[in-house]
Design an enzyme around this catalytic site. Sequence first.
Site, PDB file in Angstrom:
ATOM      1  N   SER A   1      32.421  47.779  37.946  1.00 22.68           N
ATOM      2  CA  SER A   1      31.976  47.811  38.589  1.00 22.68           C
ATOM      3  C   SER A   1      31.592  47.214  40.043  1.00 22.68           C
ATOM      4  CB  SER A   1      31.240  46.382  37.225  1.00 22.68           C
ATOM      5  OG  SER A   1      30.484  44.849  37.517  1.00 22.68           O
TER       6      SER A   1
ATOM      7  N   TYR B   1      34.469  39.926  32.608  1.00 21.22           N
ATOM      8  CA  TYR B   1      34.230  41.041  32.338  1.00 21.22           C
ATOM      9  C   TYR B   1      34.718  41.694  34.233  1.00 21.22           C
ATOM     10  CZ  TYR B   1      30.590  44.930  32.942  1.00 21.22           C
ATOM     11  OH  TYR B   1      30.123  46.457  33.734  1.00 21.22           O
TER      12      TYR B   1
END
Length: 267
Positions: free
Chosen positions: A129, A142
């Site tokens: 990501s 995350y």
Amino acid sequence: MSKVVLITGGSSGIGKSTGEFLLSKGYVVYGTSRNPERYASSKFKLIALDVADVNSIKKAVQAVIETSGRIDILINNAGAGITGPIEEIPDAEIKRNFETNFFGPINVIKSVLPQMRQQNSGLIINITSIAGYMGLPYRGIYSASKGALGLITEAFRMEIKDFNIQMTNLAPGDIATNIAAGRYHVSVTENSPYKSQYGSVLKSIDEDVDNGNDPTLVANAIYKIINTSHPKIHYKVGAFMQKFSVILKRILPGKVYEKLLLNHHKL
């Protein structure tokens, strides 16, 4: 001979779009899901796999090898979102997120490497990501788990190069998927010192995902990587400013970049 592709997390979002796209291009595609029976309408074969269960991983990989005789491409796509003030996220949830986003992909890689080494060929694409390039407020866990997977990709590449196995990292920005549905998020509570700021950021995160790019954008990027003879270490796909933010992180002083993030999130 058609190449055999294994995609973890193939029942929805990026995994589903990528599987359907590669199927249309003539690849033999296997996707995975913890509950494949729920997706009887899948256009490609779904097999049971839980990235947090090593035995489940080994069983799924062996099933593909027994059926098709090889695994040419692994797309490590399965992942989970998590949001909240780091102080308030239970340790068990932090560990669970790393099991899914970091340890799980490593164990899938370990399971396919012997077969790829035997073939003297293979390509592994780890889906991370853009959030993994920076510590984002209320998405710190995350960011950390995806960032760790990006770094392990760099190390793995050098260790497996002599086996004619290639590995790369593809980092999407905001993509319109159902990740929010399976995401763990700390509830915004009245007595939390983070109530106002976290509530505002959480709303913004959900809106960004809802308005994100179509997952076929990632599928196209993956297809291009597969057809590249010498893939780069890192690829990014998404909105211009999200990709540009990674460049800014490299060239701006730390506090200046932090100020940009604070302004962006209105903190």
